[in-house]
Design a protein around this motif. Sequence first.
Motif, short mmCIF file in Angstrom:
data_model
loop_
_atom_site.label_atom_id
_atom_site.label_comp_id
_atom_site.label_asym_id
_atom_site.label_seq_id
_atom_site.Cartn_x
_atom_site.Cartn_y
_atom_site.Cartn_z
N ALA A 113 61.50 -30.73 -28.64
CA ALA A 113 61.80 -31.15 -27.19
C ALA A 113 63.01 -30.03 -26.65
O ALA A 113 63.14 -29.76 -25.57
CB ALA A 113 62.14 -32.61 -26.83
N GLY A 114 63.94 -29.94 -27.68
CA GLY A 114 65.04 -28.99 -27.46
C GLY A 114 64.68 -27.64 -27.24
O GLY A 114 65.28 -27.10 -26.55
N GLU A 115 63.71 -27.03 -27.94
CA GLU A 115 63.38 -25.85 -27.85
C GLU A 115 62.68 -25.52 -26.35
O GLU A 115 62.82 -24.66 -25.96
CB GLU A 115 62.35 -25.42 -28.74
CG GLU A 115 63.04 -25.25 -30.31
CD GLU A 115 62.00 -24.95 -31.39
OE1 GLU A 115 62.33 -24.28 -32.16
OE2 GLU A 115 60.64 -25.54 -31.42
N GLN A 116 61.77 -26.53 -26.02
CA GLN A 116 61.05 -26.37 -24.74
C GLN A 116 61.91 -26.58 -23.64
O GLN A 116 61.70 -25.80 -22.51
CB GLN A 116 60.08 -27.59 -24.80
CG GLN A 116 58.81 -27.43 -25.57
CD GLN A 116 58.07 -28.81 -25.93
OE1 GLN A 116 58.28 -29.76 -25.12
NE2 GLN A 116 56.71 -28.62 -26.53
N THR A 117 63.22 -27.26 -23.92
CA THR A 117 64.10 -27.23 -22.58
C THR A 117 65.15 -26.35 -22.65
O THR A 117 65.90 -26.27 -21.78
CB THR A 117 64.71 -28.87 -22.53
OG1 THR A 117 65.14 -29.02 -23.59
CG2 THR A 117 63.55 -29.80 -22.36
N GLY A 118 65.21 -25.62 -23.81
CA GLY A 118 66.22 -24.72 -23.93
C GLY A 118 67.77 -25.29 -24.13
O GLY A 118 68.63 -24.61 -24.15
N LYS A 119 67.64 -26.44 -24.39
CA LYS A 119 69.09 -27.10 -24.98
C LYS A 119 68.83 -27.70 -26.24
O LYS A 119 69.27 -28.88 -26.55
CB LYS A 119 69.14 -28.26 -23.99
CG LYS A 119 69.34 -27.61 -22.67
CD LYS A 119 69.53 -28.88 -21.59
CE LYS A 119 69.91 -28.53 -20.21
NZ LYS A 119 69.92 -29.54 -19.24
N ILE A 120 68.44 -26.87 -27.38
CA ILE A 120 68.20 -27.17 -28.61
C ILE A 120 69.71 -27.72 -29.31
O ILE A 120 69.68 -28.66 -30.34
CB ILE A 120 67.70 -26.07 -29.54
CG1 ILE A 120 67.32 -26.73 -30.95
CG2 ILE A 120 68.60 -24.92 -29.71
CD1 ILE A 120 66.57 -25.88 -31.82
N ASP A 121 70.78 -27.20 -28.85
CA ASP A 121 72.23 -27.50 -29.52
C ASP A 121 72.25 -29.25 -28.93
O ASP A 121 72.87 -29.64 -29.70
CB ASP A 121 73.15 -26.67 -29.07
CG ASP A 121 73.16 -26.27 -27.40
OD1 ASP A 121 72.11 -26.44 -26.89
OD2 ASP A 121 74.20 -25.85 -27.06
N ASN A 122 72.25 -29.40 -27.66
CA ASN A 122 72.48 -30.83 -27.42
C ASN A 122 71.40 -31.67 -27.92
O ASN A 122 71.99 -32.66 -28.19
CB ASN A 122 72.16 -30.62 -25.75
CG ASN A 122 73.37 -30.02 -24.90
OD1 ASN A 122 74.35 -29.99 -25.57
ND2 ASN A 122 72.98 -29.48 -23.85
N MET A 123 70.31 -31.08 -28.22
CA MET A 123 69.21 -32.46 -28.88
C MET A 123 69.78 -32.43 -30.23
O MET A 123 69.73 -33.50 -30.81
CB MET A 123 67.90 -31.83 -28.88
CG MET A 123 66.68 -32.71 -29.19
SD MET A 123 66.89 -34.05 -28.18
CE MET A 123 65.99 -33.44 -26.53
N LEU A 124 70.09 -31.38 -30.98
CA LEU A 124 70.64 -31.28 -32.31
C LEU A 124 71.77 -32.51 -32.57
O LEU A 124 72.00 -33.20 -33.38
CB LEU A 124 70.76 -30.24 -33.08
CG LEU A 124 69.55 -29.15 -33.41
CD1 LEU A 124 70.13 -27.70 -33.54
CD2 LEU A 124 68.94 -29.87 -34.48
N GLU A 125 72.77 -32.22 -31.53
CA GLU A 125 73.80 -33.23 -31.39
C GLU A 125 73.53 -34.55 -31.33
O GLU A 125 74.18 -35.60 -31.90
CB GLU A 125 74.86 -32.57 -30.40
CG GLU A 125 76.37 -33.38 -30.53
CD GLU A 125 77.21 -32.52 -29.81
OE1 GLU A 125 78.52 -32.96 -29.62
OE2 GLU A 125 77.07 -31.34 -29.22
N ARG A 126 72.57 -34.81 -30.42
CA ARG A 126 72.11 -36.22 -30.16
C ARG A 126 71.72 -36.69 -31.48
O ARG A 126 71.59 -37.92 -31.77
CB ARG A 126 71.15 -36.42 -29.17
CG ARG A 126 71.74 -36.03 -27.79
CD ARG A 126 70.50 -35.98 -26.60
NE ARG A 126 71.24 -35.77 -25.33
CZ ARG A 126 70.41 -35.90 -24.40
NH1 ARG A 126 69.25 -35.93 -24.34
NH2 ARG A 126 70.82 -35.38 -22.92
N ILE A 127 70.56 -35.84 -32.19
CA ILE A 127 70.17 -36.28 -33.26
C ILE A 127 71.07 -36.79 -34.49
O ILE A 127 71.13 -37.84 -35.11
CB ILE A 127 69.05 -35.27 -33.92
CG1 ILE A 127 68.15 -34.96 -32.94
CG2 ILE A 127 68.69 -35.41 -35.48
CD1 ILE A 127 67.19 -33.87 -33.66
N SER A 128 72.38 -35.76 -34.37
CA SER A 128 73.47 -36.22 -35.57
C SER A 128 74.06 -37.31 -35.09
O SER A 128 74.49 -38.33 -36.09
CB SER A 128 74.44 -34.97 -35.56
OG SER A 128 74.80 -34.84 -34.30
N ASP A 129 74.15 -37.86 -33.84
CA ASP A 129 74.94 -39.05 -33.21
C ASP A 129 73.95 -40.14 -33.66
O ASP A 129 74.45 -41.28 -34.21
CB ASP A 129 75.15 -38.77 -31.96
CG ASP A 129 76.10 -37.90 -31.50
OD1 ASP A 129 77.03 -37.35 -32.24
OD2 ASP A 129 76.30 -37.47 -30.45
#
Length: 402
Positions: free
Chosen positions: A336-352
């Motif tokens: 989903a992060g790759e598709q929206t171009g916000k993979i860094d935000n998605m990865l941070e949400r995963i870590s949280d």
Amino acid sequence: MASFAYVARETGTGREIRSTVEAATEQAAVVALLNRNLLVVSIQEKVGKRGKTGGGSVALADLVIFTRQLATMIDAGLAMVQSLQGLAEQTTNKVMRDVIKDVCTRVEGGDSFSEALQKHPKAFTQLYVSMVGAGERGGLLAEILARLATYLENTARLRKKVKSSMMYPIVVTLVAIAITVFLLIKVVPVFGEIYTGFGGQLPGPTQFLVDLSNMMKSYFILFLLGGGGAVYGWLYFIKTKTGRFFWDSRRIKLPIFGPIAHKICLARFTRTLASLVRSGVPILDVLQIVSQTVGNVVMEKAIKTAAGDIERGESISAALGKHPVFPNMIIRMITAGEQTGKIDNMLERISDFLDEEIDTTLSGLTSLIEPILIVVLGVVVGGMVICMFLPIFKMSDLIMKK
């Protein structure tokens, strides 16, 4: 990096100063002293003295404070050398102070900040150096340092949380072992001598405990050396390539503790990946750095294999999805992060999310372990007491047989 002894005067007060400075060349040393508002009277290289290149290891708490303060100073518009000099004077940690002074000297001598940090691999990891280098190239050093400080703070918080959660069961276990050994060596022999005076046959559990006590007393040093040797051998084994792979592949599958260890590695992976991607580090360099910091050989091997697939054109989610060590939930969120171009935000949400899961699991585990350990301790000590008092219930039989 050479060391130069110099005599200089302060331009404002004219006060004479005699000291040493480290620099790549004599000219660089003069420039460094001029930047400190010092007029050089004489300068000479000290033969056999070289700048430090290794330094010492630095505690994570000290590194967090250094990074946060440096980010604040750079953001306020202070020069790098001035900021480093101020931090070197403030820190109370001798190793950290020496490291900062050496980094400051190298920056004065013409090295970039990241190049100076790279000379101290024990204090600054490759992740740290890469993020600083990306910040220098992009002109966002203050912002990158602030992100790095936040990352280190989260890492320190997670490490402290795990240590505090495991402290109680470890202490109780050690106390239980100490009490058991004390009873076997000091208390059981007293009862054994009393019962021996009556003669007769002791109950099976009591006789076993007396025999175990005699063995422990006679061979206590051997037991101690054997236990220490076993611990040392295990620690040495898991430091080898084969042993580390053996342990890392199994510890994430252990009951109860396995899921926690797996989530900790995944949280470290996603948070590090998010920080590096957001800092603008190339993805292949990112994966190489992350593989070295994830803390699990199985996951490290999977990341390196995925890096090869990404280099051949596959997406991050597709490359990581081939390895079962990465759960489907994480793969879907990365997709989903790759598709929206916000993979860094998605990865941070995963870590949280993983941090919250770890916190919840540790809290529940701590609550569960406390009564279990108390029961185990009670069973061990209580069982020994019952074994020693069994002959008292048959005292008349022992006396009659005598």
